[in-house]
Enzyme design. Sequence first.
Site, PDB file in Angstrom:
ATOM      1  N   SER A 195      -1.405  14.037 -14.444  1.00  0.00           N
ATOM      2  CA  SER A 195      -2.740  14.309 -14.996  1.00  0.00           C
ATOM      3  C   SER A 195      -2.895  15.750 -15.455  1.00  0.00           C
ATOM      4  O   SER A 195      -2.338  16.673 -14.864  1.00  0.00           O
ATOM      5  CB  SER A 195      -3.787  14.024 -13.912  1.00  0.00           C
ATOM      6  OG  SER A 195      -4.977  14.719 -14.192  1.00  0.00           O
ATOM      7  N   GLN A 238     -10.124  20.731 -12.367  1.00  0.00           N
ATOM      8  CA  GLN A 238     -11.292  19.901 -12.673  1.00  0.00           C
ATOM      9  C   GLN A 238     -12.486  20.335 -11.823  1.00  0.00           C
ATOM     10  O   GLN A 238     -13.626  20.220 -12.254  1.00  0.00           O
ATOM     11  CB  GLN A 238     -10.981  18.417 -12.398  1.00  0.00           C
ATOM     12  CG  GLN A 238     -12.155  17.498 -12.714  1.00  0.00           C
ATOM     13  CD  GLN A 238     -11.859  16.052 -12.418  1.00  0.00           C
ATOM     14  OE1 GLN A 238     -11.100  15.419 -13.133  1.00  0.00           O
ATOM     15  NE2 GLN A 238     -12.434  15.522 -11.352  1.00  0.00           N
ATOM     16  N   ASN A 251       3.262   5.687 -11.104  1.00  0.00           N
ATOM     17  CA  ASN A 251       1.965   5.738 -11.792  1.00  0.00           C
ATOM     18  C   ASN A 251       0.764   5.632 -10.852  1.00  0.00           C
ATOM     19  O   ASN A 251      -0.277   6.228 -11.113  1.00  0.00           O
ATOM     20  CB  ASN A 251       1.927   4.599 -12.829  1.00  0.00           C
ATOM     21  CG  ASN A 251       0.517   4.244 -13.251  1.00  0.00           C
ATOM     22  OD1 ASN A 251      -0.120   4.961 -14.025  1.00  0.00           O
ATOM     23  ND2 ASN A 251      -0.009   3.132 -12.724  1.00  0.00           N
ATOM     24  N   GLU A 297       0.874  -1.174   0.000  1.00  0.00           N
ATOM     25  CA  GLU A 297       0.000   0.000   0.000  1.00  0.00           C
ATOM     26  C   GLU A 297       0.916   1.230   0.000  1.00  0.00           C
ATOM     27  O   GLU A 297       1.578   1.525   0.990  1.00  0.00           O
ATOM     28  CB  GLU A 297      -0.907  -0.032   1.235  1.00  0.00           C
ATOM     29  CG  GLU A 297      -1.708   1.230   1.472  1.00  0.00           C
ATOM     30  CD  GLU A 297      -2.473   1.700   0.246  1.00  0.00           C
ATOM     31  OE1 GLU A 297      -3.334   0.973  -0.251  1.00  0.00           O
ATOM     32  OE2 GLU A 297      -2.186   2.831  -0.225  1.00  0.00           O
ATOM     33  N   TYR A 345      -5.904  16.112  -5.433  1.00  0.00           N
ATOM     34  CA  TYR A 345      -5.426  15.390  -6.619  1.00  0.00           C
ATOM     35  C   TYR A 345      -4.763  16.364  -7.593  1.00  0.00           C
ATOM     36  O   TYR A 345      -3.699  16.078  -8.141  1.00  0.00           O
ATOM     37  CB  TYR A 345      -6.610  14.676  -7.268  1.00  0.00           C
ATOM     38  CG  TYR A 345      -6.271  13.888  -8.513  1.00  0.00           C
ATOM     39  CD1 TYR A 345      -5.554  12.700  -8.430  1.00  0.00           C
ATOM     40  CD2 TYR A 345      -6.695  14.326  -9.779  1.00  0.00           C
ATOM     41  CE1 TYR A 345      -5.261  11.967  -9.584  1.00  0.00           C
ATOM     42  CE2 TYR A 345      -6.406  13.601 -10.920  1.00  0.00           C
ATOM     43  CZ  TYR A 345      -5.692  12.421 -10.813  1.00  0.00           C
ATOM     44  OH  TYR A 345      -5.397  11.698 -11.952  1.00  0.00           O
TER      45      TYR A 345
HETATM   46  N1  LIG Z   1      -7.377   7.251 -16.468  1.00  0.00           N
HETATM   47  C1  LIG Z   1      -7.208   8.522 -16.760  1.00  0.00           C
HETATM   48  O1  LIG Z   1      -7.913   9.085 -17.606  1.00  0.00           O
HETATM   49  C2  LIG Z   1      -6.131   9.312 -16.087  1.00  0.00           C
HETATM   50  C3  LIG Z   1      -6.048  10.687 -16.399  1.00  0.00           C
HETATM   51  C4  LIG Z   1      -5.036  11.433 -15.827  1.00  0.00           C
HETATM   52  C5  LIG Z   1      -4.118  10.832 -14.979  1.00  0.00           C
HETATM   53  N2  LIG Z   1      -4.220   9.514 -14.666  1.00  0.00           N
HETATM   54  C6  LIG Z   1      -3.230   8.973 -13.738  1.00  0.00           C
HETATM   55  O2  LIG Z   1      -2.799   7.692 -14.131  1.00  0.00           O
HETATM   56  C7  LIG Z   1      -2.512   6.904 -12.980  1.00  0.00           C
HETATM   57  C8  LIG Z   1      -3.177   5.552 -13.147  1.00  0.00           C
HETATM   58  O3  LIG Z   1      -4.571   5.757 -13.284  1.00  0.00           O
HETATM   59  P1  LIG Z   1      -5.549   4.611 -13.795  1.00  0.00           P
HETATM   60  O4  LIG Z   1      -6.711   5.306 -14.385  1.00  0.00           O
HETATM   61  O5  LIG Z   1      -4.806   3.603 -14.573  1.00  0.00           O
HETATM   62  O6  LIG Z   1      -5.999   3.990 -12.376  1.00  0.00           O
HETATM   63  P2  LIG Z   1      -6.621   2.535 -12.015  1.00  0.00           P
HETATM   64  O7  LIG Z   1      -7.282   2.736 -10.694  1.00  0.00           O
HETATM   65  O8  LIG Z   1      -7.422   2.019 -13.131  1.00  0.00           O
HETATM   66  O9  LIG Z   1      -5.311   1.623 -11.786  1.00  0.00           O
HETATM   67  C9  LIG Z   1      -4.400   2.001 -10.783  1.00  0.00           C
HETATM   68  C10 LIG Z   1      -3.703   0.802 -10.185  1.00  0.00           C
HETATM   69  O10 LIG Z   1      -2.842   1.290  -9.134  1.00  0.00           O
HETATM   70  C11 LIG Z   1      -3.162   0.663  -7.902  1.00  0.00           C
HETATM   71  N3  LIG Z   1      -3.002   1.655  -6.820  1.00  0.00           N
HETATM   72  C12 LIG Z   1      -3.580   2.886  -6.770  1.00  0.00           C
HETATM   73  N4  LIG Z   1      -3.221   3.523  -5.643  1.00  0.00           N
HETATM   74  C13 LIG Z   1      -2.396   2.681  -4.973  1.00  0.00           C
HETATM   75  C14 LIG Z   1      -1.713   2.765  -3.739  1.00  0.00           C
HETATM   76  N5  LIG Z   1      -1.828   3.839  -2.937  1.00  0.00           N
HETATM   77  N6  LIG Z   1      -0.950   1.724  -3.340  1.00  0.00           N
HETATM   78  C15 LIG Z   1      -0.838   0.632  -4.127  1.00  0.00           C
HETATM   79  N7  LIG Z   1      -1.476   0.477  -5.295  1.00  0.00           N
HETATM   80  C16 LIG Z   1      -2.254   1.483  -5.713  1.00  0.00           C
HETATM   81  C17 LIG Z   1      -4.623   0.239  -8.049  1.00  0.00           C
HETATM   82  O11 LIG Z   1      -4.926  -0.828  -7.153  1.00  0.00           O
HETATM   83  C18 LIG Z   1      -4.655  -0.194  -9.515  1.00  0.00           C
HETATM   84  O12 LIG Z   1      -4.130  -1.488  -9.672  1.00  0.00           O
HETATM   85  C19 LIG Z   1      -2.993   7.678 -11.759  1.00  0.00           C
HETATM   86  O13 LIG Z   1      -1.904   8.230 -11.057  1.00  0.00           O
HETATM   87  C20 LIG Z   1      -3.822   8.799 -12.341  1.00  0.00           C
HETATM   88  O14 LIG Z   1      -3.594   9.992 -11.647  1.00  0.00           O
HETATM   89  C21 LIG Z   1      -5.220   8.744 -15.204  1.00  0.00           C
END
Ligand SMILES: NC(=O)c1ccc[n+]([C@@H]2O[C@H](COP(=O)([O-])OP(=O)(O)OC[C@H]3O[C@@H](n4cnc5c(N)ncnc54)[C@H](O)[C@@H]3O)[C@@H](O)[C@H]2O)c1
Length: 262
Positions: A142, A149, A91, A64, A155
Amino acid sequence: MDLQLSEKIIIVTGGAKGIGEGISRILAEEGAIPIIIGRHEEDNRALVDELIKAGKKADYVTAELSDPEACEAAVKSVVRCFGHIDGIVNNAGQNDGVGLEHGNYDGFMASLHRNLVHYYLIVHHSLPALIKSKGAIVNITSKTAETGQGNTSAYAASNGGRNALTREWAVELLKYGIRVNGIVVAECWTPQYEKWIATLSAPEEKLKEITARIPLGGRMTTSLEIANATAFLLSEKSSHTTGQLLHVDGGYVHLDRALANA
Ligand SMILES: NC(=O)c1ccc[n+]([C@@H]2O[C@H](COP(=O)([O-])OP(=O)(O)OC[C@H]3O[C@@H](n4cnc5c(N)ncnc54)[C@H](O)[C@@H]3O)[C@@H](O)[C@H]2O)c1
């Protein structure tokens, strides 16, 4: 183009799902060894098992990341198992809606731990290994840092921090030849995105509205498109690129909104 990532040990936080999953898959395809650090053991194991069954290499540490001690222990465990680290992809994170008007101190600080503090800690603890390998770092960030937003102060602040740390580390690590770049994501279809859109009152209409505003192709970015750019930035093929924030977003942040594909 051969990215020459073969056998490279690359930490991918949150590498089991969404954008991180795409990155783990592409790195494994390139012959690298993605090491997923994520909170859900089952998700980590499922992807690593699948990759290994397909003849690729990968591993994971369940942790975590909002717990600072867990960040240190995870990095130590990677170094203990593999002896070195060649790259980091920060990420993991969550757009968690801690706003200004309805948020509070505890929520704000907890969100910084979920979204920003572990970016620092994973690199901080990996640095001795990265200095030895002249590794590369990619921070996933992001658009909210630039566009806002609404109702997501912590965030947005975390993403501002991710962008600032990209530049700051690029400068501090010049002397070691360690390159640091960021990939700014706007609208990418992932489990997190799917969950978020489902919380809106008319999710399908809202999704149509958003995708119509994405200039290139009127569609969302895929996690594999983010992953391909990440692999390039980790590789020696981008050997003179550092301190950059690359928007892999179909032109969403910078192009004229009058181009909307409505
Ligand atoms: N999806 C989008 O449109 C988008 C847009 C801008 C930025 N992002 C960034 O991309 C990154 C990934 O986003 P996503 O959409 O793939 O998310 P998601 O929730 O679909 O996948 C994230 C993964 O990371 C793990 N995770 C998250 N926080 C955690 C923690 N504190 N400790 C351990 N594991 C953790 C989750 O369990 C999951 O497996 C994020 O940092 C988010 O800010 C995503």
